[in-house]
Structure formats: C-alpha cells, structure tokens
Design a protein around this motif. Structure first.
Motif, PDB file in Angstrom:
ATOM      1  N   GLN A  42      47.717  41.546  33.804  1.00  0.00           N
ATOM      2  CA  GLN A  42      46.403  40.974  34.072  1.00  0.00           C
ATOM      3  C   GLN A  42      45.599  40.773  32.789  1.00  0.00           C
ATOM      4  O   GLN A  42      44.893  39.768  32.637  1.00  0.00           O
ATOM      5  N   SER A  43      45.717  41.706  31.851  1.00  0.00           N
ATOM      6  CA  SER A  43      45.012  41.536  30.580  1.00  0.00           C
ATOM      7  C   SER A  43      45.558  40.332  29.824  1.00  0.00           C
ATOM      8  O   SER A  43      44.800  39.594  29.174  1.00  0.00           O
ATOM      9  N   ASP A  44      46.883  40.107  29.903  1.00  0.00           N
ATOM     10  CA  ASP A  44      47.469  38.945  29.245  1.00  0.00           C
ATOM     11  C   ASP A  44      47.018  37.652  29.913  1.00  0.00           C
ATOM     12  O   ASP A  44      46.897  36.611  29.248  1.00  0.00           O
ATOM     13  N   PHE A  45      46.775  37.707  31.220  1.00  0.00           N
ATOM     14  CA  PHE A  45      46.279  36.519  31.920  1.00  0.00           C
ATOM     15  C   PHE A  45      44.878  36.149  31.415  1.00  0.00           C
ATOM     16  O   PHE A  45      44.553  34.961  31.250  1.00  0.00           O
ATOM     17  N   SER A 118      50.946  43.965  37.424  1.00  0.00           N
ATOM     18  CA  SER A 118      51.212  42.638  36.885  1.00  0.00           C
ATOM     19  C   SER A 118      50.928  41.593  37.935  1.00  0.00           C
ATOM     20  O   SER A 118      50.917  41.867  39.146  1.00  0.00           O
ATOM     21  N   ALA A 119      50.735  40.371  37.486  1.00  0.00           N
ATOM     22  CA  ALA A 119      50.462  39.257  38.390  1.00  0.00           C
ATOM     23  C   ALA A 119      51.746  38.495  38.636  1.00  0.00           C
ATOM     24  O   ALA A 119      52.256  37.814  37.762  1.00  0.00           O
ATOM     25  N   GLN A 128      45.092  43.202  45.980  1.00  0.00           N
ATOM     26  CA  GLN A 128      43.656  42.976  46.075  1.00  0.00           C
ATOM     27  C   GLN A 128      43.034  42.878  44.681  1.00  0.00           C
ATOM     28  O   GLN A 128      42.147  42.056  44.441  1.00  0.00           O
ATOM     29  N   GLU A 129      43.523  43.700  43.752  1.00  0.00           N
ATOM     30  CA  GLU A 129      42.996  43.658  42.393  1.00  0.00           C
ATOM     31  C   GLU A 129      43.324  42.329  41.717  1.00  0.00           C
ATOM     32  O   GLU A 129      42.496  41.766  40.992  1.00  0.00           O
ATOM     33  N   LEU A 130      44.533  41.838  41.942  1.00  0.00           N
ATOM     34  CA  LEU A 130      44.918  40.557  41.365  1.00  0.00           C
ATOM     35  C   LEU A 130      44.085  39.423  41.935  1.00  0.00           C
ATOM     36  O   LEU A 130      43.608  38.552  41.204  1.00  0.00           O
ATOM     37  N   ARG A 131      43.881  39.441  43.249  1.00  0.00           N
ATOM     38  CA  ARG A 131      43.060  38.397  43.867  1.00  0.00           C
ATOM     39  C   ARG A 131      41.639  38.456  43.333  1.00  0.00           C
ATOM     40  O   ARG A 131      40.996  37.418  43.127  1.00  0.00           O
ATOM     41  N   LEU A 134      41.729  36.874  39.833  1.00  0.00           N
ATOM     42  CA  LEU A 134      41.833  35.417  39.927  1.00  0.00           C
ATOM     43  C   LEU A 134      40.510  34.802  40.371  1.00  0.00           C
ATOM     44  O   LEU A 134      40.116  33.732  39.889  1.00  0.00           O
ATOM     45  N   LEU A 135      39.822  35.496  41.274  1.00  0.00           N
ATOM     46  CA  LEU A 135      38.522  35.010  41.732  1.00  0.00           C
ATOM     47  C   LEU A 135      37.517  35.008  40.594  1.00  0.00           C
ATOM     48  O   LEU A 135      36.761  34.038  40.406  1.00  0.00           O
ATOM     49  N   VAL A 136      37.504  36.084  39.801  1.00  0.00           N
ATOM     50  CA  VAL A 136      36.556  36.173  38.682  1.00  0.00           C
ATOM     51  C   VAL A 136      36.839  35.094  37.649  1.00  0.00           C
ATOM     52  O   VAL A 136      35.917  34.401  37.183  1.00  0.00           O
ATOM     53  N   ILE A 137      38.113  34.929  37.286  1.00  0.00           N
ATOM     54  CA  ILE A 137      38.470  33.918  36.289  1.00  0.00           C
ATOM     55  C   ILE A 137      38.121  32.523  36.797  1.00  0.00           C
ATOM     56  O   ILE A 137      37.581  31.680  36.064  1.00  0.00           O
TER      57      ILE A 137
END
Length: 324
Positions: A42-45, A118-119, A128-131, A134-137
């Motif tokens: 996620q940090s790399d994303f 990881s995503a 849920q954390e990934l979603r 993605l919502l924040v970005i």
C-alpha cells in the motif's frame, strides 16, 4: 545578460531532466513489480501515485517552462489556456496532498502495530483497509480536480507582451504559452491566491509535520518500552524508524523549497519591487527541487526500490553491475 539566462536555463533543464528520469524509474519499477507479483504494498501504491503526479507536473509545466526559457515562442488559444491553467493547479495540488498521504499512511501503520496488507488484483484480497486507501487516493485526485475546475473561468490568453500580475502558488511562476490569470479584480485574485495557499499548501504541510513527528514519537516510545508492545514489534521498529526518517527527509525536502517559493511569490504579489523578477526565478527553481530530488531520497532509503533498481542496472549492461 545572455550568459546569465543560458546558465539559468541550463541549471533548470538539469533539474527537470533529473526529475523526469528519476520519477520514470520509480513509477516504472513499482509498476513492473505490480505486474510481476500481481500485488503491491500500500505504501508503494502511494509512492506510485506521487511519482505519477510528479511526472504530470514535469510534463505539463516544468518542461514547458524550460523550453520557454530557451526562447520557444508558442501561444495557446484561449480555450487551451483555460484547460492548461486548470491542469497545472490540479496536478500541483494532487502532488502536495499525495505527499501528505504517504506520511499519514505510515503513521496509521505505526498506530495499528502491524504491517499493512498488499494490494492484490483478486477481489478476495480487497480488504477493508485497501478499499479505504483506494477511496482516499481517488478522492485526492477527484476533489482537487473539482477545486481546479472553476479556474476555467479565471484564465485567458494574454498578448505577446503580457506579464503576470498575480502569482498563484499552485500554478506557473510566469506567463506560459501566453496564458495568464484573469480574475475580475485584483482583490478577488489575491483572495483566491490566499485560499489556495492555506488549503492546498499550508494545511497539508502542517499535517505532514504533525503526522511525521507523531510517528517518530510513537517509534521512540516503542523503542523504550518493554513487554507486550515491544515483543509485538521486535524487528519492525528499526525498519519503521528508518522509513519514518526517509519520509521526514522527503517532507523537509518539500517544505524548504516550498517556503522559498512562498516567500518569493508573496513578496511579488503584495510588495512588488525591482527584485521581483529575481524572486520569480528563485520560485521557479524551488518548485522543481522536490520533483527532482525526491526519487534520489527514495532510492537511498527504500530498500526494495533500491534492490530492484540495482537489478535493473545489472541487466542494462555488463559495465553497470556495481551501480549503487
């Protein structure tokens, strides 16, 4: 005078080239890793989005400023001026908030006391954390676009001898491609420049500093603690502390040029004098320093990115095997 202009253009061109090459490498390596592993940290994303915003600012603004400094005379139509002025503010604003997202995400990871997942591409991996990430970005891109859209009404095409009478921190530091701001009055223009400064410059900077200092504080507490908290992070604390220092260095690298640009452009806006032209030159260089140097900081502090870069250089030719 001609020699001075040539020197300025050469130095600025070097900064622009360094920023383009560095961010292309960062974005390319992270994207290639994602395509190979079908997942990405996620940090790399966030880093990927930050590198993409850096590239967009470089391609749509900094390269054009460099060509303009070399004497390229090109003028857009009024319609294209409106679009480009909107894009300049949009990409710059995204760049600022994406840098804050990196700091905020790392603070959230430290508070959670466990590594972030990881995503992945598969729907089952969309936690849920990934979603939420993605919502924040997505909101960073969309909200800043909405903020930039009204600027379509406040920009126009100037004449051949137009000079910019107002500098907005998030946009260009000179009339570029014949495009200038066209606010109804000087006071409304200064009001917009002030709001832009507070919302899209000062606020994220303050939040960056706050989250990173809080991260360093919590890591310091982990390092001194004994018991369950320490046992849960026996190996991660040194790595997370190093990551926090890298992010702090990125923030300092962001703030110092930003502060220089801020002082220069506000002096130009509110207290114009004979040194105004030189201050605009300083602001132009300052606005490009973060984009040019941030990939170097990431390459030095991001171990996975550095190892992938070394692997890429080794495959690039037999004479590059010892590149670091």
């Amino acid at each position: 005078m001609v020699r001075s202009v040539f020197t300025q253009s050469s130095l600025y061109g070097l900064l622009v080239l360094l920023g383009v090459v560095g961010n292309v490498l960062v974005a390319g390596i992270l994207s290639w890793g994602f395509l190979q592993q079908r997942s990405i940290e996620q940090s790399d994303f966030i880093l990927l989005n930050m590198a993409l915003s850096n590239l967009l600012v470089s391609f749509f603004r900094n390269i054009l400023l460099f060509l303009s400094g070399l004497g390229m005379e090109a003028f857009l139509s009024q319609g294209w001026c409106k679009i480009f002025m909107c894009l300049w503010v949009w990409f710059r604003s995204v760049n600022v908030w994406m840098t804050f997202c990196l700091s905020a995400f790392h603070f959230a990871v430290i508070r959670r006391n466990k590594p972030a997942p990881s995503a992945g591409l598969a729907p089952g991996h969309a936690s849920q954390e990934l979603r939420r990430l993605l919502l924040v970005i997505g909101l960073v891109w969309v909200v800043n676009l909405i903020y930039s859209l009204p600027l379509l009404m406040f920009s126009t095409r100037g004449s051949l001898n137009s000079t910019e009478t107002l500098m907005v921190i998030s946009s260009t530091t000179r009339p570029l491609l014949g495009c200038v701001w066209n606010f109804p009055s000087r006071y409304s223009g200064l009001a917009f420049a002030t709001v832009s400064l507070v919302v899209h410059e000062a606020l994220p900077i303050i939040l960056m500093l706050g989250t990173n200092l809080a991260t360093l504080y919590r890591l310091g507490m982990h390092g001194r603690s004994v018991g369950a908290v320490q046992e849960s992070l026996p190996r991660r604390v040194p790595a997370e502390r190093k990551a926090a220092k890298v992010i702090l260095l990125l923030i300092v690298l962001f703030i110092v040029p930003w502060g220089t640009s801020l002082v220069s452009l506000n002096y130009y806006n509110y207290n114009r004098g004979p040194s105004g032209e030189y201050l605009v030159v300083i602001a132009t260089f300052s606005n490009s320093l973060f984009i040019a140097l941030s990939p170097l900081v990431l390459a030095a502090g991001h171990s996975k990115l550095r190892s992938k870069l070394k692997h890429l250089l080794k495959r690039g030719g037999p004479g590059r095997g010892t590149a670091s």
